[in-house]
Design a protein around this motif. Structure first.
Motif, mmCIF file in Angstrom:
data_model
loop_
_atom_site.group_PDB
_atom_site.id
_atom_site.type_symbol
_atom_site.label_atom_id
_atom_site.label_comp_id
_atom_site.label_asym_id
_atom_site.label_seq_id
_atom_site.Cartn_x
_atom_site.Cartn_y
_atom_site.Cartn_z
ATOM 1 N N SER A 1 15.473 -14.942 -2.773
ATOM 2 C CA SER A 1 14.653 -15.899 -3.506
ATOM 3 C C SER A 1 13.497 -15.200 -4.182
ATOM 4 O O SER A 1 13.138 -14.095 -3.813
ATOM 5 C CB SER A 1 14.119 -16.957 -2.540
ATOM 6 N N PRO A 2 12.905 -15.807 -5.216
ATOM 7 C CA PRO A 2 11.805 -15.167 -5.917
ATOM 8 C C PRO A 2 10.637 -14.895 -4.987
ATOM 9 O O PRO A 2 10.428 -15.578 -4.002
ATOM 10 C CB PRO A 2 11.429 -16.195 -6.995
ATOM 11 N N VAL A 3 9.860 -13.874 -5.310
ATOM 12 C CA VAL A 3 8.704 -13.489 -4.501
ATOM 13 C C VAL A 3 7.596 -13.059 -5.424
ATOM 14 O O VAL A 3 7.834 -12.630 -6.541
ATOM 15 C CB VAL A 3 9.071 -12.348 -3.528
ATOM 16 N N SER A 4 6.356 -13.182 -4.993
ATOM 17 C CA SER A 4 5.233 -12.724 -5.799
ATOM 18 C C SER A 4 4.443 -11.693 -5.028
ATOM 19 O O SER A 4 4.469 -11.667 -3.807
ATOM 20 C CB SER A 4 4.308 -13.894 -6.165
ATOM 21 N N VAL B 1 14.614 -5.705 -3.970
ATOM 22 C CA VAL B 1 14.571 -4.824 -5.128
ATOM 23 C C VAL B 1 13.157 -4.747 -5.688
ATOM 24 O O VAL B 1 12.641 -3.666 -6.005
ATOM 25 C CB VAL B 1 15.553 -5.288 -6.226
ATOM 26 N N ALA B 2 12.521 -5.903 -5.820
ATOM 27 C CA ALA B 2 11.177 -5.948 -6.396
ATOM 28 C C ALA B 2 10.176 -5.186 -5.546
ATOM 29 O O ALA B 2 9.405 -4.362 -6.054
ATOM 30 C CB ALA B 2 10.732 -7.404 -6.552
ATOM 31 N N HIS B 3 10.175 -5.441 -4.254
ATOM 32 C CA HIS B 3 9.229 -4.754 -3.368
ATOM 33 C C HIS B 3 9.498 -3.248 -3.340
ATOM 34 O O HIS B 3 8.567 -2.438 -3.355
ATOM 35 C CB HIS B 3 9.335 -5.323 -1.957
ATOM 36 N N THR B 4 10.765 -2.876 -3.278
ATOM 37 C CA THR B 4 11.106 -1.458 -3.222
ATOM 38 C C THR B 4 10.733 -0.753 -4.516
ATOM 39 O O THR B 4 10.337 0.417 -4.510
ATOM 40 C CB THR B 4 12.599 -1.270 -2.924
ATOM 41 N N ALA C 1 1.836 2.915 -0.835
ATOM 42 C CA ALA C 1 3.248 2.747 -0.506
ATOM 43 C C ALA C 1 3.407 2.042 0.841
ATOM 44 O O ALA C 1 4.202 1.107 0.982
ATOM 45 C CB ALA C 1 3.948 4.105 -0.480
ATOM 46 N N VAL C 2 2.624 2.472 1.827
ATOM 47 C CA VAL C 2 2.694 1.855 3.148
ATOM 48 C C VAL C 2 2.215 0.408 3.088
ATOM 49 O O VAL C 2 2.808 -0.491 3.704
ATOM 50 C CB VAL C 2 1.855 2.656 4.167
ATOM 51 N N ARG C 3 1.147 0.153 2.322
ATOM 52 C CA ARG C 3 0.640 -1.211 2.201
ATOM 53 C C ARG C 3 1.678 -2.120 1.546
ATOM 54 O O ARG C 3 1.840 -3.277 1.948
ATOM 55 C CB ARG C 3 -0.660 -1.210 1.394
ATOM 56 N N THR C 4 2.375 -1.615 0.566
ATOM 57 C CA THR C 4 3.423 -2.410 -0.082
ATOM 58 C C THR C 4 4.531 -2.741 0.910
ATOM 59 O O THR C 4 5.054 -3.864 0.936
ATOM 60 C CB THR C 4 4.003 -1.650 -1.287
ATOM 61 N N TYR C 5 4.892 -1.755 1.735
ATOM 62 C CA TYR C 5 5.925 -1.994 2.746
ATOM 63 C C TYR C 5 5.463 -3.043 3.752
ATOM 64 O O TYR C 5 6.221 -3.950 4.114
ATOM 65 C CB TYR C 5 6.250 -0.683 3.464
ATOM 66 N N VAL D 1 10.522 -10.400 3.871
ATOM 67 C CA VAL D 1 11.594 -9.694 3.159
ATOM 68 C C VAL D 1 12.055 -8.510 4.006
ATOM 69 O O VAL D 1 11.253 -7.646 4.360
ATOM 70 C CB VAL D 1 11.121 -9.192 1.788
ATOM 71 N N ALA D 2 13.331 -8.475 4.333
ATOM 72 C CA ALA D 2 13.878 -7.402 5.163
ATOM 73 C C ALA D 2 14.191 -6.180 4.308
ATOM 74 O O ALA D 2 14.876 -6.293 3.292
ATOM 75 C CB ALA D 2 15.135 -7.878 5.873
ATOM 76 N N PRO D 3 13.704 -4.998 4.699
ATOM 77 C CA PRO D 3 14.037 -3.775 3.948
ATOM 78 C C PRO D 3 15.477 -3.365 4.229
ATOM 79 O O PRO D 3 16.059 -3.743 5.245
ATOM 80 C CB PRO D 3 13.054 -2.752 4.526
ATOM 81 N N ASN D 4 16.046 -2.595 3.325
ATOM 82 C CA ASN D 4 17.350 -2.004 3.591
ATOM 83 C C ASN D 4 17.179 -0.494 3.750
ATOM 84 O O ASN D 4 16.052 0.030 3.713
ATOM 85 C CB ASN D 4 18.367 -2.354 2.500
#
Length: 269
Positions: A41-44, A139-142, A159-163, A171-174
């Protein structure tokens, strides 16, 4: 077969998916509370006012006429996606995300997952784009995380803060997401953080590839943290993960003290 399917899914006619992806960076939308790990779903991105380098944040203005990229050609010998000429120019990189969409980043993720044998996960990623007309949240977060990871040592905290924000929004990372993070931290000589997220991969049931592991251990060697590196290796072994010596040797640049140090750390040679 996986790459052929991806090519069909990324035909330029997928305008709806790209338009939806551009809205990812709109500050007018807020994620619903208590979201699940569904990444479809969309995310901001709600960048707080106290974030550093405000000029390098993703733009919050939606694109009116995004430029669609060419379809993915699995038979091309060229890189899957051309990296930015200046990875430190975050303002330009985030501008391109907003105006051109995130399809290039989705292709890179698909390619990375496929090369690691995660074909089913890769195809599931693109089925969202095709069937639901939306860019997956992961995809967006990565994409943002990868921009910070490639921008140099000065942006490892971003980078860590974004994660962390990715996780906080449900949102689950892959495996590709965490691989990008570990490699970025390793390249920035953040040996402790790289080791932490390498273990995170294992805790999530992911098997890090050789390049990802080497990024963490090479950072330990460069920063003369060999004993800490051995402790990390033991923790990985206790979680059932071992590195193949032949694979490591074929993936490591065979010169200098770093190569010798890594081989000694991993295999006692």
């Amino acid at each position: 077969m996986a790459t052929v399917a991806a090519r069909r899914l990324l035909r330029p006619s997928s305008f709806t998916a790209l338009s939806s992806a551009n809205r990812i960076f709109s500050s007018t939308a807020s994620p619903p509370p208590n979201r699940s790990s569904n990444t479809n779903s969309p995310v901001s991105f709600d960048w707080s006012d106290d974030d550093e380098n405000s000029s390098a944040r993703p733009s919050t203005s939606p694109s009116e006429s995004p430029t669609l990229p060419p379809p993915y050609d699995p038979f091309s010998k060229k890189p899957v996606v051309t990296d930015p000429a200046d990875p430190t120019n975050l303002q330009e990189i985030f501008h391109r995300m907003r105006t051109e969409g995130l399809t290039d980043y989705a292709i890179k993720m698909f390619d990375g997952l496929s090369k690691d044998g995660l074909t089913h996960e890769a195809l599931a990623l693109f089925s969202v784009i095709k069937d639901k007309g939306a860019m997956p949240d992961v995809v967006a977060h990565t994409a943002v995380l990868e921009a910070y990871a490639n921008a140099g040592p000065g942006h490892w905290r971003d980078a860590v803060r974004t994660y962390d924000r990715m996780l906080s929004t449900g949102v689950a990372p892959n495996a590709y997401t965490l691989s990008v993070l570990v490699k970025g931290l390793g390249a920035s000589d953040r040996w402790k953080e790289a080791g932490k997220y390498l273990l995170d991969m294992l805790d999530r049931g992911m098997r890090p590839n050789v390049a990802t592991c080497l990024a963490a251990f090479e950072a330990h060697v460069r920063m003369e943290k060999v004993e800490e590196g051995k402790e990390l290796l033991e923790k990985m072994k206790k979680k059932g993960f071992t590195l193949d010596e032949e694979a490591v040797r074929s993936s490591t640049v065979k010169r200098g003290h770093v190569f010798k140090g890594v081989i000694n750390l991993l295999f006692g040679k």
